[in-house]
Scaffold this motif. Sequence first.
Motif, PDB file in Angstrom:
ATOM      1  N   LEU A   1       5.370  -5.516   1.400  1.00 10.51           N
ATOM      2  CA  LEU A   1       5.237  -4.615   0.256  1.00 10.51           C
ATOM      3  C   LEU A   1       5.210  -5.392  -1.055  1.00 10.51           C
ATOM      4  N   PHE A   2       4.054  -5.370  -1.708  1.00 11.68           N
ATOM      5  CA  PHE A   2       3.916  -5.841  -3.087  1.00 11.68           C
ATOM      6  C   PHE A   2       3.811  -4.606  -3.971  1.00 11.68           C
ATOM      7  N   MET A   3       4.577  -4.548  -5.035  1.00 15.40           N
ATOM      8  CA  MET A   3       4.517  -3.397  -5.938  1.00 15.40           C
ATOM      9  C   MET A   3       3.146  -3.321  -6.602  1.00 15.40           C
ATOM     10  N   GLU A   4       2.662  -2.100  -6.796  1.00 22.25           N
ATOM     11  CA  GLU A   4       1.406  -1.894  -7.499  1.00 22.25           C
ATOM     12  C   GLU A   4       1.591  -2.179  -8.987  1.00 22.25           C
ATOM     13  N   MET A   5       0.564  -2.770  -9.608  1.00 23.68           N
ATOM     14  CA  MET A   5       0.610  -3.040 -11.036  1.00 23.68           C
ATOM     15  C   MET A   5       0.120  -1.806 -11.784  1.00 23.68           C
ATOM     16  N   ASP A   6       1.020  -0.853 -11.943  1.00 25.90           N
ATOM     17  CA  ASP A   6       0.679   0.445 -12.518  1.00 25.90           C
ATOM     18  C   ASP A   6       1.923   1.023 -13.173  1.00 25.90           C
ATOM     19  N   GLU A   7       1.743   1.826 -14.203  1.00 26.62           N
ATOM     20  CA  GLU A   7       2.875   2.464 -14.869  1.00 26.62           C
ATOM     21  C   GLU A   7       3.667   3.342 -13.905  1.00 26.62           C
ATOM     22  N   ARG A   8       3.005   3.815 -12.838  1.00 25.32           N
ATOM     23  CA  ARG A   8       3.652   4.706 -11.871  1.00 25.32           C
ATOM     24  C   ARG A   8       4.117   3.948 -10.633  1.00 25.32           C
ATOM     25  N   LYS A   9       4.436   2.681 -10.794  1.00 21.83           N
ATOM     26  CA  LYS A   9       4.757   1.840  -9.635  1.00 21.83           C
ATOM     27  C   LYS A   9       5.940   2.369  -8.822  1.00 21.83           C
ATOM     28  N   VAL A  10       6.937   2.931  -9.488  1.00 19.83           N
ATOM     29  CA  VAL A  10       8.097   3.458  -8.761  1.00 19.83           C
ATOM     30  C   VAL A  10       7.694   4.677  -7.941  1.00 19.83           C
ATOM     31  N   GLU A  11       6.948   5.587  -8.552  1.00 18.53           N
ATOM     32  CA  GLU A  11       6.464   6.758  -7.827  1.00 18.53           C
ATOM     33  C   GLU A  11       5.622   6.342  -6.625  1.00 18.53           C
ATOM     34  N   PHE A  12       4.724   5.369  -6.850  1.00 14.54           N
ATOM     35  CA  PHE A  12       3.870   4.899  -5.759  1.00 14.54           C
ATOM     36  C   PHE A  12       4.710   4.264  -4.652  1.00 14.54           C
ATOM     37  N   GLY A  13       5.715   3.467  -5.047  1.00 11.59           N
ATOM     38  CA  GLY A  13       6.571   2.819  -4.060  1.00 11.59           C
ATOM     39  C   GLY A  13       7.326   3.829  -3.220  1.00 11.59           C
ATOM     40  N   LYS A  14       7.856   4.867  -3.862  1.00 14.99           N
ATOM     41  CA  LYS A  14       8.593   5.900  -3.129  1.00 14.99           C
ATOM     42  C   LYS A  14       7.661   6.682  -2.204  1.00 14.99           C
ATOM     43  N   ASN A  15       6.451   6.978  -2.669  1.00 13.62           N
ATOM     44  CA  ASN A  15       5.493   7.683  -1.827  1.00 13.62           C
ATOM     45  C   ASN A  15       5.116   6.848  -0.608  1.00 13.62           C
ATOM     46  N   LEU A  16       4.986   5.537  -0.812  1.00 13.71           N
ATOM     47  CA  LEU A  16       4.660   4.647   0.304  1.00 13.71           C
ATOM     48  C   LEU A  16       5.800   4.630   1.320  1.00 13.71           C
ATOM     49  N   VAL A  17       7.032   4.502   0.849  1.00  9.76           N
ATOM     50  CA  VAL A  17       8.181   4.481   1.751  1.00  9.76           C
ATOM     51  C   VAL A  17       8.255   5.778   2.550  1.00  9.76           C
ATOM     52  N   ALA A  18       7.996   6.903   1.901  1.00 16.85           N
ATOM     53  CA  ALA A  18       8.039   8.189   2.601  1.00 16.85           C
ATOM     54  C   ALA A  18       6.977   8.247   3.701  1.00 16.85           C
ATOM     55  N   ALA A  19       5.775   7.748   3.396  1.00 17.35           N
ATOM     56  CA  ALA A  19       4.705   7.726   4.409  1.00 17.35           C
ATOM     57  C   ALA A  19       5.051   6.773   5.547  1.00 17.35           C
ATOM     58  N   MET A  20       5.661   5.632   5.222  1.00 17.54           N
ATOM     59  CA  MET A  20       6.071   4.682   6.250  1.00 17.54           C
ATOM     60  C   MET A  20       7.084   5.312   7.195  1.00 17.54           C
ATOM     61  N   LYS A  21       8.027   6.050   6.653  1.00 16.16           N
ATOM     62  CA  LYS A  21       9.027   6.709   7.489  1.00 16.16           C
ATOM     63  C   LYS A  21       8.371   7.700   8.448  1.00 16.16           C
ATOM     64  N   LYS A  22       7.414   8.461   7.945  1.00 15.65           N
ATOM     65  CA  LYS A  22       6.753   9.456   8.789  1.00 15.65           C
ATOM     66  C   LYS A  22       5.907   8.807   9.879  1.00 15.65           C
ATOM     67  N   GLU A  23       5.472   7.567   9.620  1.00 19.36           N
ATOM     68  CA  GLU A  23       4.698   6.838  10.626  1.00 19.36           C
ATOM     69  C   GLU A  23       5.593   5.940  11.486  1.00 19.36           C
ATOM     70  N   HIS A  24       6.914   6.094  11.343  1.00 17.32           N
ATOM     71  CA  HIS A  24       7.908   5.407  12.182  1.00 17.32           C
ATOM     72  C   HIS A  24       7.840   3.885  12.036  1.00 17.32           C
ATOM     73  N   ILE A  25       7.552   3.417  10.829  1.00 11.56           N
ATOM     74  CA  ILE A  25       7.611   1.978  10.540  1.00 11.56           C
ATOM     75  C   ILE A  25       9.058   1.627  10.230  1.00 11.56           C
ATOM     76  N   ASN A  26       9.615   0.648  10.913  1.00 12.65           N
ATOM     77  CA  ASN A  26      11.038   0.335  10.725  1.00 12.65           C
ATOM     78  C   ASN A  26      11.303  -1.035  10.129  1.00 12.65           C
ATOM     79  N   SER A  27      10.245  -1.787   9.801  1.00  8.48           N
ATOM     80  CA  SER A  27      10.422  -3.149   9.274  1.00  8.48           C
ATOM     81  C   SER A  27       9.641  -3.300   7.972  1.00  8.48           C
TER      82      SER A  27
END
Length: 356
Positions: free
Chosen positions: A88-114
Amino acid sequence: MSTPFAPAFTGKSIALTNANFWVGCSAALHLSQIFEKNFKDVELVCLARDDENIDMLKQLKNVRVEKVDYEDEATLRNALHGVSCMILFMEMDERKVEFGKNLVAAMKKEHINSCLMVSIRGAGDSRLRSHKAYREVEQEVEKNFSNYVILRKATVSQTFLFWSHSVEELGQLPMVVDQDALSTYVDLTDVIAVIETIAIEHCRLHSQRPNSIVDSFGKYTNKIYTLTGPEQIHPGGVVEILNASSDNNVEFKKVSREELGQYFRSLSKHEGWEKVDAEQCKSFLKSHGGHRHHYAPSLPVIDLILDEYEWCSIDSTLSPDMREILGREGKTLRDFFLKEKEAFKPHRAYRATAKL
């Protein structure tokens, strides 16, 4: 960067974010070679918000480029389907935190554990805006994944390429810190070498116990590392190294944060300045620099650089983590300037009239 031998194994996808930005793209190019050499059945899934300038990645047989929208969960889940590990590299965007949280939520739903997250030094201590944003996403990673590694890198030496215009045409190195303030830097290739080492360990362990979801990064699991180079250096030392490596006569200039930000913002006005693409990112990994295009940083990148430089003047402590992981020290700033000396050659015709 050297890679230890590792046996091939079958059926694994590792994802990497921000593949259209120079750090993520450089890491993707290097890791694709490592996986092709040592783990031929590993697929590298490269997530990119803009895939126009990364054709080289698309042509690699073990790479799948996925264009994603961080505000559209469906595109994220589709890209992540079958992935078991995220870099995970953070996106270079003003909404980087929102994007990061959205990514983590999608990862959880896809059962990514690492998850291996590349963060910035000071994320756990600084109250500066960029550091707070990175720490917020770090906490999401720590909370949601049973296996994680967080790499807090010092300011990357390659950011000095954003100063090449001022060096070439003005003979100045404007910085926001005092001339005798110590700072630490880390070379991009060393950061990628650390990612490589941990990714290799992850793949090796998976080949031995493919169904296990415990300690997927081995001895690195659930640890936070700080990555610095081997030296502390002040702006006067930077100028001395720069001048010696590029036959220059650059002078240090203390400026305010706003003045340095204004200089960075002005770079986008230069006609013909290049966007970073995969071909240029590949050259970051070579042992020699050659000709280097000028780059104009985006506004979120400018904010990050200014916060990083403000923090590195506060905390310049050297970390032993690079040696612990790689078994060697990282590259020095002198190594960087010698490699990239052509990017800082003086354009003396401009110096008589140009001023910052």
